[in-house]
Design an enzyme around this catalytic site. Structure first.
Site, mmCIF file in Angstrom:
data_model
loop_
_atom_site.group_PDB
_atom_site.id
_atom_site.type_symbol
_atom_site.label_atom_id
_atom_site.label_comp_id
_atom_site.label_asym_id
_atom_site.label_seq_id
_atom_site.Cartn_x
_atom_site.Cartn_y
_atom_site.Cartn_z
ATOM 1 N N GLY A 10 6.163 8.216 -7.416
ATOM 2 C CA GLY A 10 4.993 8.437 -8.338
ATOM 3 C C GLY A 10 4.549 9.593 -8.731
ATOM 4 O O GLY A 10 4.982 10.545 -8.098
ATOM 5 N N GLN A 11 3.381 9.670 -9.392
ATOM 6 C CA GLN A 11 2.552 10.800 -9.700
ATOM 7 C C GLN A 11 2.346 11.660 -8.354
ATOM 8 O O GLN A 11 2.796 12.977 -8.218
ATOM 9 C CB GLN A 11 1.422 10.730 -10.580
ATOM 10 C CG GLN A 11 1.810 10.039 -11.985
ATOM 11 C CD GLN A 11 0.391 10.304 -12.684
ATOM 12 O OE1 GLN A 11 0.220 11.356 -13.289
ATOM 13 N NE2 GLN A 11 -0.096 8.955 -12.954
ATOM 14 N N THR A 63 -0.909 -0.170 -9.749
ATOM 15 C CA THR A 63 -1.775 0.590 -10.547
ATOM 16 C C THR A 63 -2.031 0.022 -12.130
ATOM 17 O O THR A 63 -2.787 0.670 -12.874
ATOM 18 C CB THR A 63 -1.629 2.119 -10.474
ATOM 19 O OG1 THR A 63 -0.261 2.318 -11.413
ATOM 20 C CG2 THR A 63 -1.657 2.531 -9.093
ATOM 21 N N TYR A 126 -7.765 -5.426 -9.644
ATOM 22 C CA TYR A 126 -7.385 -4.001 -9.323
ATOM 23 C C TYR A 126 -8.179 -3.392 -8.106
ATOM 24 O O TYR A 126 -7.848 -2.962 -7.255
ATOM 25 C CB TYR A 126 -6.946 -3.151 -10.552
ATOM 26 C CG TYR A 126 -6.771 -1.634 -9.860
ATOM 27 C CD1 TYR A 126 -5.473 -1.081 -9.081
ATOM 28 C CD2 TYR A 126 -7.570 -0.602 -10.264
ATOM 29 C CE1 TYR A 126 -5.345 -0.009 -8.961
ATOM 30 C CE2 TYR A 126 -7.374 0.597 -9.923
ATOM 31 C CZ TYR A 126 -6.132 1.052 -9.198
ATOM 32 O OH TYR A 126 -5.958 2.247 -8.651
ATOM 33 N N TRP A 151 -8.623 8.905 -12.339
ATOM 34 C CA TRP A 151 -8.106 9.570 -13.972
ATOM 35 C C TRP A 151 -6.953 10.351 -13.420
ATOM 36 O O TRP A 151 -6.889 11.618 -13.974
ATOM 37 C CB TRP A 151 -9.230 10.151 -14.321
ATOM 38 C CG TRP A 151 -10.593 9.384 -14.896
ATOM 39 C CD1 TRP A 151 -10.803 8.280 -14.590
ATOM 40 C CD2 TRP A 151 -11.191 9.887 -16.138
ATOM 41 N NE1 TRP A 151 -11.833 7.796 -15.412
ATOM 42 C CE2 TRP A 151 -12.202 8.899 -16.335
ATOM 43 C CE3 TRP A 151 -11.277 10.730 -16.998
ATOM 44 C CZ2 TRP A 151 -13.127 9.030 -17.216
ATOM 45 C CZ3 TRP A 151 -12.235 10.856 -18.143
ATOM 46 C CH2 TRP A 151 -13.153 9.858 -18.309
#
Length: 288
Positions: A10-11, A63, A126, A151
Site C-alpha cells: 500500500g501507500q 480503506t 469504516y 487524507w
C-alpha cells in the site's frame, strides 16, 4: 530488531520500504496478504513467533470507505479483528505494535483541531471498525501506539492527488467538495514519523499525525493542479450535499499533532511543501 510491516504494497507500506534503507541496522519483513493473511489468527501467531518479531507496524486496512457500508464483515475482519491478532501475538513475545488509524473515528463536527482526548463518534462502518481496531490493539498489547492520520496520498496506488491530476488533464471542468476541511498527509512524512517512534521506543497511547496546515478538498485540488501545470481545467466548489456518498464524511477533521511532536521530537512539514515534493516525483516518473 526484527520489524514486521503489514500492508507493504500500500501507500504507507511502500514508503516504509523506501525509508528502511536509512535504517539498515534492522531486519525487515514486508508482507501483504500473499505473504501473511493477518485475518488468520494462527498464521499471525506463527509468523511473529517463528521470525522473532520485535516491532509490528500495521499498515494494512480496508480503506474503501463507501464499499465498507456493504462489506461490513470483511471490513471488520481487516480493521478490527486482524489488528487484535497482531497485538496479541506481539504481546506474547514482548514485542511492540504501531497501528495506523484514521480521522474517521470522529464525527467531524468540531471547529478546532481534534486532540487525542476528544470523544470518538464514528459515523460510518469504516470509522467504527477502525475505532474497534484501535481499542483491541491497546487492550491486547502493553507496548502499543495508535497513530491516527487523514487524507493520505503518495506516488503509490490510487489516491486523491493522482486522481485529480488525471481528471484535470481529461476534463474541462471539475467539481470538488469545498465544505469538508482537513489536512492532507504525505505517506512519506508519516513513514518518517513511524521510524521516529521505532527508534525512540513505543510510548503507549494514541497519537495524531498529518501534515501541518488546513485546507478543503477544493483548495487541495487547486494546489495539485498548479503544481502539475494543469491550466485548462476549471475547478468548481461543490457542497457535500451536491455529491452524495454512501458513507458520511467528517466535515472537519483537522488533527492536533502536539502530542506526537512532543513525545518523539519530530518536526512536521506543511502540507503544501510535501505536496510539492510528491507531485515533483510523479511528474519526474512520467518523463522516465
Amino acid at each position: 530488531m526484527n520489524i514486521l510491516i503489514t500492508g507493504a504494497n500500500g501507500q504507507l507500506g511502500n514508503e516504509m520500504r523506501n525509508l528502511s534503507a536509512d535504517y539498515a541496522q534492522h531486519n525487515y519483513f514486508f508482507t501483504d496478504v500473499q505473504e501473511l493473511d493477518i485475518c488468520n489468527k494462527e498464521a499471525v501467531e506463527t509468523f511473529i513467533s517463528y521470525n522473532h518479531i520485535d516491532v509490528v507496524v500495521n499498515c494494512a486496512a480496508y480503506t474503501a470507505v463507501d464499499n465498507a457500508e456493504d462489506n461490513k464483515e470483511l471490513c471488520d475482519k481487516l480493521n478490527h479483528l486482524a489488528p487484535g491478532y497482531l497485538a496479541a501475538a506481539a504481546q506474547s513475545r514482548g514485542a511492540s505494535v504501531i497501528h495506523i488509524s484514521t480521522d474517521y473515528v470522529f464525527n467531524g463536527t468540531n471547529h478546532i483541531p481534534y486532540t487525542e482526548k476528544e470523544p470518538t463518534c464514528p459515523t460510518s462502518v469504516y470509522g467504527s471498525t477502525k475505532l474497534a481496531g484501535e481499542q483491541v490493539v491497546l487492550q491486547n498489547c502493553e507496548k502499543a501506539a495508535v497513530i491516527r492520520t487523514a487524507w493520505l496520498y503518495s506516488p503509490y496506488g490510487d489516491n486523491f492527488v493522482k486522481t485529480m491530476i488525471r481528471l484535470g488533464r481529461e476534463r474541462d471542468t471539475l467539481g470538488v467538495i469545498f465544505d469538508q476541511v482537513g489536512t492532507p498527509t504525505y505517506a512519506r512524512d508519516l513513514a518518517v514519523a513511524i521510524f521516529a517512534v521505532i527508534e525512540k521506543g513505543v510510548v503507549k497511547g494514541v497519537y495524531h499525525f498529518s501534515n501541518e496546515g488546513v485546507c478543503s478538498w477544493f483548495d487541495f485540488t487547486l494546489a495539485i493542479h498548479k503544481l502539475a501545470g494543469i491550466n485548462n481545467c476549471k475547478v468548481r466548489p461543490l457542497h457535500t450535499a451536491d455529491y452524495p456518498t454512501k458513507a458520511a464524511r467528517p466535515h472537519y477533521s483537522v488533527l492536533d499533532k502536539s502530542l506526537i511532536k512532543q513525545t518523539y521530537g519530530i518536526e512536521i512539514p506543511h502540507w503544501e511543501t510535501s505536496l510539492n515534493e510528491c507531485v515533483h516525483l510523479l511528474l519526474q516518473a512520467e518523463k522516465e
